[in-house]
Design a protein around this motif. Structure first.
Motif, PDB file in Angstrom:
ATOM      1  N   ARG A 339     -40.885 -64.397  -1.213  1.00 22.53           N
ATOM      2  CA  ARG A 339     -41.341 -62.999  -1.251  1.00 22.53           C
ATOM      3  C   ARG A 339     -42.696 -62.987  -1.708  1.00 22.53           C
ATOM      4  O   ARG A 339     -43.631 -62.071  -1.059  1.00 22.53           O
ATOM      5  N   GLU A 340     -43.193 -63.774  -2.591  1.00 17.66           N
ATOM      6  CA  GLU A 340     -44.418 -63.806  -3.116  1.00 17.66           C
ATOM      7  C   GLU A 340     -45.242 -64.361  -2.126  1.00 17.66           C
ATOM      8  O   GLU A 340     -46.568 -63.651  -1.792  1.00 17.66           O
ATOM      9  N   THR A 387     -51.371 -52.678   6.038  1.00 15.67           N
ATOM     10  CA  THR A 387     -51.290 -53.734   4.757  1.00 15.67           C
ATOM     11  C   THR A 387     -50.391 -52.515   3.679  1.00 15.67           C
ATOM     12  O   THR A 387     -49.263 -53.130   3.240  1.00 15.67           O
ATOM     13  N   GLY A 388     -50.618 -51.439   3.543  1.00 13.93           N
ATOM     14  CA  GLY A 388     -49.878 -50.690   2.612  1.00 13.93           C
ATOM     15  C   GLY A 388     -48.334 -50.621   3.074  1.00 13.93           C
ATOM     16  O   GLY A 388     -47.277 -50.898   2.174  1.00 13.93           O
ATOM     17  N   PRO A 389     -48.199 -50.113   4.246  1.00 14.28           N
ATOM     18  CA  PRO A 389     -46.588 -49.991   4.672  1.00 14.28           C
ATOM     19  C   PRO A 389     -46.183 -51.387   4.712  1.00 14.28           C
ATOM     20  O   PRO A 389     -44.711 -51.447   4.475  1.00 14.28           O
ATOM     21  N   LEU A 390     -46.600 -52.605   4.982  1.00 13.12           N
ATOM     22  CA  LEU A 390     -46.178 -53.768   5.001  1.00 13.12           C
ATOM     23  C   LEU A 390     -45.596 -54.108   3.563  1.00 13.12           C
ATOM     24  O   LEU A 390     -44.459 -54.723   3.440  1.00 13.12           O
ATOM     25  N   LEU A 391     -46.474 -53.782   2.571  1.00 10.20           N
ATOM     26  CA  LEU A 391     -45.864 -53.993   1.212  1.00 10.20           C
ATOM     27  C   LEU A 391     -44.796 -53.305   0.726  1.00 10.20           C
ATOM     28  O   LEU A 391     -43.939 -53.980   0.152  1.00 10.20           O
ATOM     29  N   SER A 392     -44.817 -51.872   1.391  1.00  8.36           N
ATOM     30  CA  SER A 392     -43.775 -51.156   0.937  1.00  8.36           C
ATOM     31  C   SER A 392     -42.397 -51.526   1.555  1.00  8.36           C
ATOM     32  O   SER A 392     -41.350 -51.706   1.065  1.00  8.36           O
ATOM     33  N   LEU A 393     -42.605 -51.906   2.757  1.00  8.69           N
ATOM     34  CA  LEU A 393     -41.329 -52.710   3.521  1.00  8.69           C
ATOM     35  C   LEU A 393     -40.961 -53.939   3.014  1.00  8.69           C
ATOM     36  O   LEU A 393     -39.564 -54.208   2.590  1.00  8.69           O
ATOM     37  N   LEU A 394     -41.764 -54.776   2.444  1.00  6.64           N
ATOM     38  CA  LEU A 394     -41.369 -55.797   1.476  1.00  6.64           C
ATOM     39  C   LEU A 394     -40.530 -55.621   0.323  1.00  6.64           C
ATOM     40  O   LEU A 394     -39.655 -55.954  -0.093  1.00  6.64           O
ATOM     41  N   ASP A 395     -41.322 -54.524  -0.351  1.00  6.01           N
ATOM     42  CA  ASP A 395     -40.493 -54.164  -1.633  1.00  6.01           C
ATOM     43  C   ASP A 395     -39.323 -53.521  -1.487  1.00  6.01           C
ATOM     44  O   ASP A 395     -38.394 -53.821  -2.091  1.00  6.01           O
ATOM     45  N   ARG A 396     -39.100 -52.636  -0.312  1.00 11.44           N
ATOM     46  CA  ARG A 396     -37.619 -52.089   0.083  1.00 11.44           C
ATOM     47  C   ARG A 396     -36.577 -53.202   0.146  1.00 11.44           C
ATOM     48  O   ARG A 396     -35.442 -53.131  -0.320  1.00 11.44           O
ATOM     49  N   PRO A 401     -40.679 -53.027  -6.719  1.00 10.67           N
ATOM     50  CA  PRO A 401     -41.930 -53.674  -6.597  1.00 10.67           C
ATOM     51  C   PRO A 401     -42.300 -55.118  -7.122  1.00 10.67           C
ATOM     52  O   PRO A 401     -41.324 -55.185  -8.263  1.00 10.67           O
ATOM     53  N   LEU A 402     -43.112 -56.016  -6.611  1.00 13.20           N
ATOM     54  CA  LEU A 402     -43.146 -57.288  -7.121  1.00 13.20           C
ATOM     55  C   LEU A 402     -43.565 -57.207  -8.620  1.00 13.20           C
ATOM     56  O   LEU A 402     -43.300 -57.906  -9.632  1.00 13.20           O
ATOM     57  N   SER A 403     -44.434 -56.308  -9.179  1.00 10.21           N
ATOM     58  CA  SER A 403     -45.202 -56.220 -10.178  1.00 10.21           C
ATOM     59  C   SER A 403     -44.176 -56.022 -11.253  1.00 10.21           C
ATOM     60  O   SER A 403     -44.437 -56.544 -12.526  1.00 10.21           O
ATOM     61  N   THR A 404     -43.042 -55.338 -11.345  1.00  6.94           N
ATOM     62  CA  THR A 404     -42.097 -54.985 -12.208  1.00  6.94           C
ATOM     63  C   THR A 404     -41.303 -56.299 -12.640  1.00  6.94           C
ATOM     64  O   THR A 404     -40.524 -56.362 -13.460  1.00  6.94           O
ATOM     65  N   ARG A 405     -41.484 -57.387 -11.670  1.00  8.13           N
ATOM     66  CA  ARG A 405     -40.565 -58.595 -11.809  1.00  8.13           C
ATOM     67  C   ARG A 405     -41.554 -59.721 -12.187  1.00  8.13           C
ATOM     68  O   ARG A 405     -41.063 -60.961 -12.596  1.00  8.13           O
ATOM     69  N   ASP A 406     -42.880 -59.736 -12.019  1.00  9.62           N
ATOM     70  CA  ASP A 406     -43.571 -60.730 -12.194  1.00  9.62           C
ATOM     71  C   ASP A 406     -44.690 -60.162 -13.045  1.00  9.62           C
ATOM     72  O   ASP A 406     -45.849 -60.352 -12.660  1.00  9.62           O
ATOM     73  N   GLY A 407     -44.672 -59.774 -14.408  1.00 14.85           N
ATOM     74  CA  GLY A 407     -45.543 -58.998 -15.057  1.00 14.85           C
ATOM     75  C   GLY A 407     -46.376 -59.967 -15.872  1.00 14.85           C
ATOM     76  O   GLY A 407     -46.428 -59.644 -17.271  1.00 14.85           O
ATOM     77  N   SER A 408     -46.580 -60.876 -15.411  1.00 11.37           N
ATOM     78  CA  SER A 408     -47.459 -61.884 -16.484  1.00 11.37           C
ATOM     79  C   SER A 408     -48.877 -61.280 -16.833  1.00 11.37           C
ATOM     80  O   SER A 408     -49.406 -60.236 -15.951  1.00 11.37           O
ATOM     81  N   GLU A 409     -49.431 -61.543 -17.814  1.00 10.90           N
ATOM     82  CA  GLU A 409     -50.782 -61.171 -18.331  1.00 10.90           C
ATOM     83  C   GLU A 409     -52.008 -61.319 -17.435  1.00 10.90           C
ATOM     84  O   GLU A 409     -51.994 -62.544 -16.790  1.00 10.90           O
ATOM     85  N   GLN A 410     -52.704 -60.450 -17.002  1.00 12.70           N
ATOM     86  CA  GLN A 410     -53.677 -60.632 -16.067  1.00 12.70           C
ATOM     87  C   GLN A 410     -54.885 -61.171 -16.780  1.00 12.70           C
ATOM     88  O   GLN A 410     -55.380 -60.357 -17.639  1.00 12.70           O
ATOM     89  N   PRO A 411     -55.691 -62.114 -16.337  1.00  7.48           N
ATOM     90  CA  PRO A 411     -56.926 -62.614 -16.823  1.00  7.48           C
ATOM     91  C   PRO A 411     -57.600 -61.761 -16.803  1.00  7.48           C
ATOM     92  O   PRO A 411     -57.932 -60.778 -15.852  1.00  7.48           O
ATOM     93  N   GLU A 412     -58.759 -61.470 -17.792  1.00  5.79           N
ATOM     94  CA  GLU A 412     -59.724 -60.574 -18.019  1.00  5.79           C
ATOM     95  C   GLU A 412     -60.520 -60.464 -17.017  1.00  5.79           C
ATOM     96  O   GLU A 412     -61.035 -59.212 -16.509  1.00  5.79           O
ATOM     97  N   GLY A 413     -61.120 -61.659 -16.466  1.00  7.74           N
ATOM     98  CA  GLY A 413     -61.967 -61.603 -15.225  1.00  7.74           C
ATOM     99  C   GLY A 413     -61.322 -60.806 -13.960  1.00  7.74           C
ATOM    100  O   GLY A 413     -62.064 -60.055 -13.363  1.00  7.74           O
ATOM    101  N   GLN A 414     -60.185 -61.178 -13.884  1.00  4.94           N
ATOM    102  CA  GLN A 414     -59.331 -60.481 -12.577  1.00  4.94           C
ATOM    103  C   GLN A 414     -59.351 -59.219 -12.842  1.00  4.94           C
ATOM    104  O   GLN A 414     -59.508 -58.261 -11.886  1.00  4.94           O
ATOM    105  N   ALA A 415     -58.913 -58.619 -13.902  1.00  2.00           N
ATOM    106  CA  ALA A 415     -58.893 -57.215 -14.315  1.00  2.00           C
ATOM    107  C   ALA A 415     -60.272 -56.421 -13.789  1.00  2.00           C
ATOM    108  O   ALA A 415     -60.192 -55.414 -13.316  1.00  2.00           O
TER     109      ALA A 415
END
Length: 425
Positions: A339-340, A387-396, A401-415
């Motif tokens: 999935r990822e 890109t957006g519709p494809l991501l929504s399709l993968l979520d459904r 959503p992926l972020s609710t299941r993989d909510g690791s802390e984001q490094p400061e630089g990436q943020a």
């Protein structure tokens, strides 16, 4: 400039900003990044509609060079921001996964693009077929880093492992793409341009040598200082001089500010990077729509017949298939879940403005003719919009959503990278 040229210039700028911003707002409401609306604005103002009457009336040939000059400044500053946003620390802890995903995301679509180029050569002849083949492979391999960062931020993927990996992978793909494009331009420039391209080595050495000066300007006494107009001017002067330098070397003006942004000392501007990106982004937000219109004036879809539609279908299929399969295979080889891996592959299909810049270089070098350039611009629009519709399709299909299941802390630089990209995407 005559009075008539001045009037048309100001009228054109107002119209461009009005249409680009208006369409940008509309596409955001349907879940698309604003760059989609801005690209559409350029195409609508071009010769495709009304048999070119709008383009000829509002953008006569004596005004277009003025608009092109403004557009070039906007793209140069945009490339500086792209270089500045490349986060060196994003590779920490995931070097192998990033390198493998970037290899798949670059090599597979490149190979597919080379095959497509031989097919396209039947109807799009060029004096330099070898360079054309390499260029097509390169054009299908790119990812729009700033647009990607905005999509990641807006969809809440910034705090996920996949979002961080996508940013790092796109950053690496960008470096490879711009470096390869510089090589293509050196080859197309002929033997007389090789010695000038070799000046890139001392130019890079100069940029590295002035890093201590930049540290003293931004951290006098070892303490970070606020971003004053004088310090911002210092940075912009460096970016513009870098543009002039690489253009004089026989390469494109976009490489200089990109390299300048990459080589800026991160520790000296760490606390100011977001502000630099925001302020510079305010300038590019006005100038980049001009670039879209200048690019759109070269897009003419009036003569696209059945054969052109077949070519467009082949281009989109190869672009999407190569990018998706290559990225997915690279991610899966590092044991990233399916999935990822699919989410990463969908994100890497984003092309946006980065693709338009590369296509503009190809058109300028004579590697692309008008009809093929037009088809490639449509490909950039389609692959970014999907890109957006494809991501929504993968979520459904995967239950949320992926972020609710993989909510690791984001490094400061990436943020910081994701936030800064919003001012330019």
């Amino acid at each position: 400039m005559t009075s008539h040229q001045v009037q048309l210039l100001f009228l054109d700028l107002a119209l461009i900003l009005l249409l680009a911003r208006g369409l940008g707002v509309l596409v955001v409401r349907v879940g698309q990044p604003p760059v989609i609306g801005e690209i559409l604005a350029g195409i609508l103002l071009g010769p495709t509609l009304f048999d070119g009457m709008v383009a000829d009336t509002l953008f006569p040939m004596d005004v277009r060079p003025l608009l092109t000059g403004l557009a070039d400044v906007g793209v140069a500053l945009f490339m500086f921001i792209v270089g500045l946003e490349l986060e060196h620390r994003a590779l920490h802890g995931r070097r192998r996964a990033t390198a493998t995903a970037a290899l798949g995301s670059t090599l597979v679509p490149f190979v597919f693009g080379v095959g497509l180029a031989f097919y396209l050569l039947r109807n799009h002849e060029t004096d330099q077929p070898a360079s054309f083949v390499v260029f097509m492979g390169l054009a299908l391999s790119v990812t729009a880093f700033p647009v990607l960062a905005r999509i990641i931020s807006e969809r809440g993927l910034g705090r996920s492992e996949t979002g961080g990996l996508a940013l790092a992978t796109a950053a690496l793909v960008d470096v490879v793409a711009w470096s390869a494009l510089a090589g293509v331009q050196a080859v197309v420039g002929g033997a007389g341009g090789y010695w000038r391209v070799s000046l890139l080595i001392p130019f890079t050495a100069v940029l590295l040598a002035i890093r201590p000066l930049i540290r003293r300007v931004f951290m006098p006494g070892g303490k970070a200082q606020p971003l004053t107009p004088l310090r911002l001017t210092f940075i912009l002067i460096g970016a513009l001089l870098s543009s002039a330098a690489t253009e004089a070397m026989g390469m494109h003006y976009i490489f200089g500010p990109f390299l300048f942004g990459v080589l800026l000392p991160r520790e000296a501007i760490a606390s100011l990077r977001d502000e630099i990106c925001d302020r510079t982004g305010q300038i590019t937000s006005v100038l980049l729509p001009v670039y879209f219109v200048v690019a759109g004036l070269k897009v003419d879809l009036r003569t696209v017949g059945m054969e052109g539609l077949v070519e467009l279908g082949a281009i989109v299929l190869v672009a999407v298939g190569g990018k998706f399969c290559g990225t997915y295979a690279g991610a899966r080889s590092q044991r990233l879940p399916a999935r990822e891996s699919a989410t990463l592959a969908a994100l890497m299909n984003t092309r946006g403005l980065t693709e338009l810049v590369i296509l503009g270089v190809g058109l300028q070098l004579g590697l692309l003719d008008g009809p093929l350039y037009s088809l490639m611009v449509v490909m950039a629009l389609v692959t970014t919009a999907m890109t957006g519709p494809l991501l929504s399709l993968l979520d459904r299909r995967q239950g949320g959503p992926l972020s609710t299941r993989d909510g690791s802390e984001q490094p400061e630089g990436q943020a910081a990278t994701a936030r800064g990209a919003q001012s330019t995407a």
